[in-house]
Design an enzyme around this catalytic site. Structure first.
Site, PDB file in Angstrom:
ATOM      1  N   TYR A 269      -5.572   5.834  -7.203  1.00 15.46           N
ATOM      2  CA  TYR A 269      -5.840   5.689  -5.765  1.00 15.46           C
ATOM      3  C   TYR A 269      -7.294   5.268  -5.589  1.00 15.46           C
ATOM      4  O   TYR A 269      -8.202   6.093  -5.635  1.00 15.46           O
ATOM      5  CB  TYR A 269      -5.566   7.016  -5.062  1.00 15.46           C
TER       6      TYR A 269
ATOM      7  N   TYR B 260       0.840  -1.215   0.000  1.00 14.47           N
ATOM      8  CA  TYR B 260       0.000   0.000   0.000  1.00 14.47           C
ATOM      9  C   TYR B 260       0.864   1.250   0.000  1.00 14.47           C
ATOM     10  O   TYR B 260       1.703   1.447   0.877  1.00 14.47           O
ATOM     11  CB  TYR B 260      -0.907  -0.010   1.227  1.00 14.47           C
TER      12      TYR B 260
END
Lengths: 137, 389
Positions: B343, B293
């Protein structure tokens, strides 16, 4: 720092943290303490994780501490703050930490471990915040 | 009895990734869900469960109504922003393995650039006194009110404790942008960057520069979870959920875990790693690639350490010499990550993990047997190990 036109961001005040903000209004930096086992904690909580005590009091911090970490906010500029905005994480000599503004020092000159002390700023007529300045200044 | 290995990802779907989708978030959720079901070879009427983020604005019942799914017997949401990403798949796996549902769709749909931007400053709403607005009250009055600023506080300490430099952050960006450059659906397709460009990019919150921060994106991703048996009958090579775990550390805070001893580390992710390795019997040497991440580069370094790819404080050396790029020992974020592709709160990373196991990724790593996928950092988090059936 405050330009007046924009309201300064305010905290949500609950029964768990009200003492802290009431303390600031009197220019006192308070740290929550468990009335039973005397454990300190910040941010405050309604229960002591050490002894499960529910009765809390507080002590007034000496106001001395060291910079544990810091950032220099540059973007986005959020009113009413002035930029670059120097924000520190200060470890108080009592052992708890808190986020605060750092003043009286240029961003380039801040160092982790730098001794600082508290002062108070009235950002609005009924609203006082703590901020920290290098102890030598 | 463990649920590990008893659920599989049968389908993935996504919309285009943009800065202005021109349609509602709900429509994006429906489009991605239908695409994922088609990929799996399943029909909307097969869906009996949903899992998503508490931050998602699209109620499960509205998605079900629009696509003609239901009745639903399982719907579950996970809190704490992007930390939910792998946890929603874990919810689905638990439901399938435990018999609460047969086909669960996990989704995340957002117009995060054109409608609800996360990086403009979180100000507690005046007059609303809850534990969460009280929490933001320790930061917002001082101007510490963006995700970049919350992460920067820990990143500064990381630099101090481990002698890393902002160039080490930059190497993560360079790797992700290299991978995005060859991914046609990535926003930064065809736009690699150099370390010099990273260092020259403007400050957002020192020590973070613009190129340390992920993008803001509009888009949606959906993941279909069902039993390994049912997935085998589907249209795609099934991808088994070998392990899934959540983690919140002792004294965990939402984005501001500043009160524990070592604030440069991510103990919640180390706790997740421990659980994943125990569930699967695998270890850091068993992954051919990983999706780490990457909302902000510093926490990619901390995660490499938390998962034992290198020792504590050693990620600065680990990420050198192209080790995390395709062709290196551990290519990460082969889709370009959230720095390079889009994102979507980590959900696009799960889709990439699935493609790597299927062997259909645009930057395919050879002989991928196991992929690690992680969720949001600085928050209570989660991760998955995906593997072949």
């Amino acid at each position: 720092m405050t330009e007046g036109r924009w309201p300064h961001p305010r905290p949500g005040i609950t029964r768990d943290n009200q003492f802290f903000w009431d303390g600031l209004a009197q220019e006192k930096l308070l740290i929550q303490r468990c009335a039973a086992c005397r454990r300190l904690q910040h941010p405050p909580a309604p229960m002591c994780p050490g002894c499960h005590g529910l009765e809390m009091d507080s002590i007034e911090a000496s106001g001395r501490g060291v910079v544990h970490s810091f950032v220099v906010a540059e973007h986005p500029p959020i009113p009413p703050f002035a930029y670059p905005n120097l924000i520190g994480l200060v470890e108080l000599e009592e052992g708890t930490r808190l986020v605060t503004q750092l003043v009286g020092v240029e961003p380039e000159d801040v160092r982790i471990g730098m001794p600082v002390h508290v002062e108070f700023e009235r950002v609005e007529p009924d609203y006082v915040l703590h901020r920290f300045r290098p102890a030598s200044a | 009895m463990s649920f590990a290995g008893k659920a599989a990802i049968a389908g993935i779907g996504q919309t285009e990734f943009s800065k202005d989708s021109g349609r509602s978030e709900l429509r994006l959720a429906c489009e991605a869900t239908l695409a994922a079901l088609a990929d799996a070879g399943l029909e909307p009427r097969d869906v009996d469960g949903f899992a998503t983020f508490t931050m998602d604005n699209n109620p499960e019942i509205e998605v079900a109504r629009a696509i003609g799914a239901g009745p639903l017997r399982f719907f579950s949401r996970v809190h704490f922003g992007g930390g939910a990403a792998c946890a929603v798949v874990m919810q689905a796996a638990l439901a399938v393995a435990g018999g609460a549902a047969d086909v669960v769709v996990c989704y995340r749909a957002m117009n995060e650039r054109s409608q609800q931007r996360f990086g403009t400053g979180t100000i507690p709403r005046a007059g609303v006194a809850t534990t969460e607005t009280a929490h933001f009250g320790w930061y917002a009055p001082f101007g510490l009110m963006t995700p970049a600023s919350w992460v920067a506080m820990q990143a500064q300490r990381y630099l101090h404790e481990y002698g890393a430099t902002t160039e080490d952050f930059g190497r993560v960006s360079v790797a992700c942008r290299r991978h995005a450059a060859t991914n046609p659906v990535a926003w930064f397709h065809g736009k690699p960057i150099t370390l010099e460009e990273h260092q020259a990019s403007r400050w957002i919150v020192r020590p973070l520069r613009l190129l340390d921060c992920c993008q803001e994106s509009d888009g949606a991703v959906a993941i279909v979870v069902t039993s390994p048996e049912r997935a085998r009958d589907g249209r795609q090579r099934p991808v088994v959920i070998r392990a899934a775990a959540q983690g919140a550390s002792i004294d965990q805070q939402m984005m501001t875990s500043y009160y524990r001893d070592a604030i440069g580390d991510l103990p919640e992710m180390a706790f997740v790693a421990q659980q994943l390795y125990r569930q699967s019997g695998l270890g850091p040497k068993d992954f051919q690639t990983a999706v780490i991440y990457d909302h902000f580069t510093p926490f990619v370094l901390s995660q490499l350490e938390a998962f034992g790819f290198c020792g504590r404080g050693e990620a600065k050396d680990f990420v050198r010499d192209g080790r995390i790029e395709v062709g290196g020992a551990l290519p990460i974020n082969t889709h370009g990550g959230q720095l390079g592709e889009a994102y979507i709160h980590g959900m696009n990373g799960i889709a990439e993990g699935v493609r790597q196991i299927r062997g259909t990724a645009v930057n395919q790593v050879k002989d991928t047997e196991h992929v690690l996928v992680t969720a949001g950092t600085g928050v209570p988090t989660s991760a998955l190990i995906l593997g072949r059936a």
